[in-house]
Scaffold this motif. Structure first.
Motif, PDB file in Angstrom:
ATOM      1  N   VAL A 137       0.757  -0.924  -0.200  1.00 25.94           N
ATOM      2  CA  VAL A 137      -0.125   0.040   0.002  1.00 25.94           C
ATOM      3  C   VAL A 137       0.918   1.043  -0.045  1.00 25.94           C
ATOM      4  CG1 VAL A 137      -1.940  -1.097   1.371  1.00 25.94           C
ATOM      5  CG2 VAL A 137      -0.078   0.419   2.518  1.00 25.94           C
ATOM      6  N   SER A 139       0.291   5.779   0.438  1.00 22.26           N
ATOM      7  CA  SER A 139      -0.425   7.060   0.948  1.00 22.26           C
ATOM      8  C   SER A 139      -1.000   7.894  -0.062  1.00 22.26           C
ATOM      9  CB  SER A 139       0.204   7.733   1.990  1.00 22.26           C
ATOM     10  OG  SER A 139       1.259   8.490   1.439  1.00 22.26           O
ATOM     11  N   TYR A 140      -2.346   8.363  -0.093  1.00 20.38           N
ATOM     12  CA  TYR A 140      -2.701   9.168  -1.190  1.00 20.38           C
ATOM     13  C   TYR A 140      -1.905  10.697  -0.974  1.00 20.38           C
ATOM     14  CZ  TYR A 140      -6.846   6.935  -2.601  1.00 20.38           C
ATOM     15  OH  TYR A 140      -7.590   5.784  -3.186  1.00 20.38           O
ATOM     16  N   ILE A 144      -8.030  12.839   0.889  1.00 25.40           N
ATOM     17  CA  ILE A 144      -9.334  12.409   0.083  1.00 25.40           C
ATOM     18  C   ILE A 144     -10.510  12.946   0.590  1.00 25.40           C
ATOM     19  CG2 ILE A 144      -8.071  10.174  -0.415  1.00 25.40           C
ATOM     20  CD1 ILE A 144     -10.095   8.620   1.602  1.00 25.40           C
ATOM     21  N   TRP A 175      -4.978   5.477   2.561  1.00 23.07           N
ATOM     22  CA  TRP A 175      -4.170   4.738   1.898  1.00 23.07           C
ATOM     23  C   TRP A 175      -4.722   3.996   0.509  1.00 23.07           C
ATOM     24  CZ3 TRP A 175       0.776   4.673   4.081  1.00 23.07           C
ATOM     25  CH2 TRP A 175       1.018   5.190   5.103  1.00 23.07           C
ATOM     26  N   HIS A 176      -3.966   3.602  -0.401  1.00 21.88           N
ATOM     27  CA  HIS A 176      -4.549   2.594  -1.304  1.00 21.88           C
ATOM     28  C   HIS A 176      -3.533   1.644  -1.763  1.00 21.88           C
ATOM     29  CE1 HIS A 176      -2.141   4.509  -4.435  1.00 21.88           C
ATOM     30  NE2 HIS A 176      -2.199   5.594  -4.088  1.00 21.88           N
ATOM     31  N   ASP A 177      -4.156   0.745  -2.544  1.00 19.68           N
ATOM     32  CA  ASP A 177      -3.339  -0.338  -2.837  1.00 19.68           C
ATOM     33  C   ASP A 177      -2.269   0.103  -3.880  1.00 19.68           C
ATOM     34  OD1 ASP A 177      -2.702  -2.844  -4.182  1.00 19.68           O
ATOM     35  OD2 ASP A 177      -4.557  -3.145  -5.148  1.00 19.68           O
TER      36      ASP A 177
END
Length: 235
Positions: A137, A139-140, A144, A175-177
């Motif tokens: 993962v 982080s953005y 968001i 967070w994103h994949d």
């Protein structure tokens, strides 16, 4: 019977936005070659396997040392097939040939930024923690909660207008994949347990080592970033 740990690299032949993406040359070698080499260098795997429906991809994968013990059926090679059924099919095919698997890592063919060290971290977490999966993962870069949409009328609206006045530092980090790899127990894959759940543990990657590669623009940016990371003094 001995249980094995395998890397399974899904690589179908039908990429549309970037034709032949999985074997298109990326910074000096076919894209899939980077994933195969990272898996080999990690030392985590008894076998590195590519699941594909495409003879040319299979041949390139073999040249880089991966195995093609089966060809993926057409019904698991279209635009709508998810990752979990593909990994389940691979494990079932291996089992039918007498190979029992304890842990499997789904490693994407288009993940040139994946590192052997991150694969090792994921494997260690899967073995030491009571979890079904461990995956990468990041982080953005922007909160968001303050995201906006463009409406059908060409105007702007917030997804969460209640955060219009919120300061970025007061908002929870999201967070994103990272779209690189997914360690899982064989049982979790075969039972098709969801990956994004409380049964999964994250392996955090820095944003500068994460890049989706879905469009020609993505590809160009990924090459720039990859070359920058290979420069002397870079991470």
């Amino acid at each position: 019977m001995t249980m094995s740990t395998v890397a399974i690299i899904p690589a179908r032949g039908g990429s549309k936005r970037i034709p032949r993406k999985n074997i298109k040359e990326f910074c000096g070698k076919p894209m899939i070659g980077w994933s195969i080499e990272a898996a080999q260098k990690s030392g985590c795997f008894d076998r590195v396997i590519v699941s594909t429906d495409d003879a040319e991809i299979a041949e390139v994968a073999k040249q880089y040392g991966a195995e093609i013990p089966f060809m993926r059926p057409a019904q698991l090679s279209d635009d709508h097939t998810g990752t979990i059924p593909v990994i389940r099919h691979a494990l079932e095919s291996l089992g039918e040939n007498g190979s029992l698997v304890s842990q499997a890592c789904c490693l994407y063919a288009t993940a040139p930024f994946v590192s052997p060290e991150d694969l090792k971290r994921g494997h260690a977490l899967l073995k030491s923690e009571a979890c079904s999966y461990a995956f990468s993962v990041t982080s953005y870069a922007f909160p968001i909660q303050r995201a906006i949409r463009i409406t059908g009328e060409g105007r702007v609206a917030m997804f969460n207008p209640e955060h219009f006045q919120s300061r970025s530092q007061d908002l929870e980090e999201a967070w994103h994949d990272a779209g690189q790899f997914y360690w899982g127990t064989a049982q979790a894959w075969q039972e098709e347990r969801p990956i994004f759940s409380a049964e999964a543990i994250p392996i955090v990657l820095p944003r500068h080592r994460v890049q989706d590669i879905d469009t020609p623009e993505d590809w160009q940016r990924a090459e720039w970033l990859f070359k920058a990371l290979q420069a002397p003094g870079a991470e």
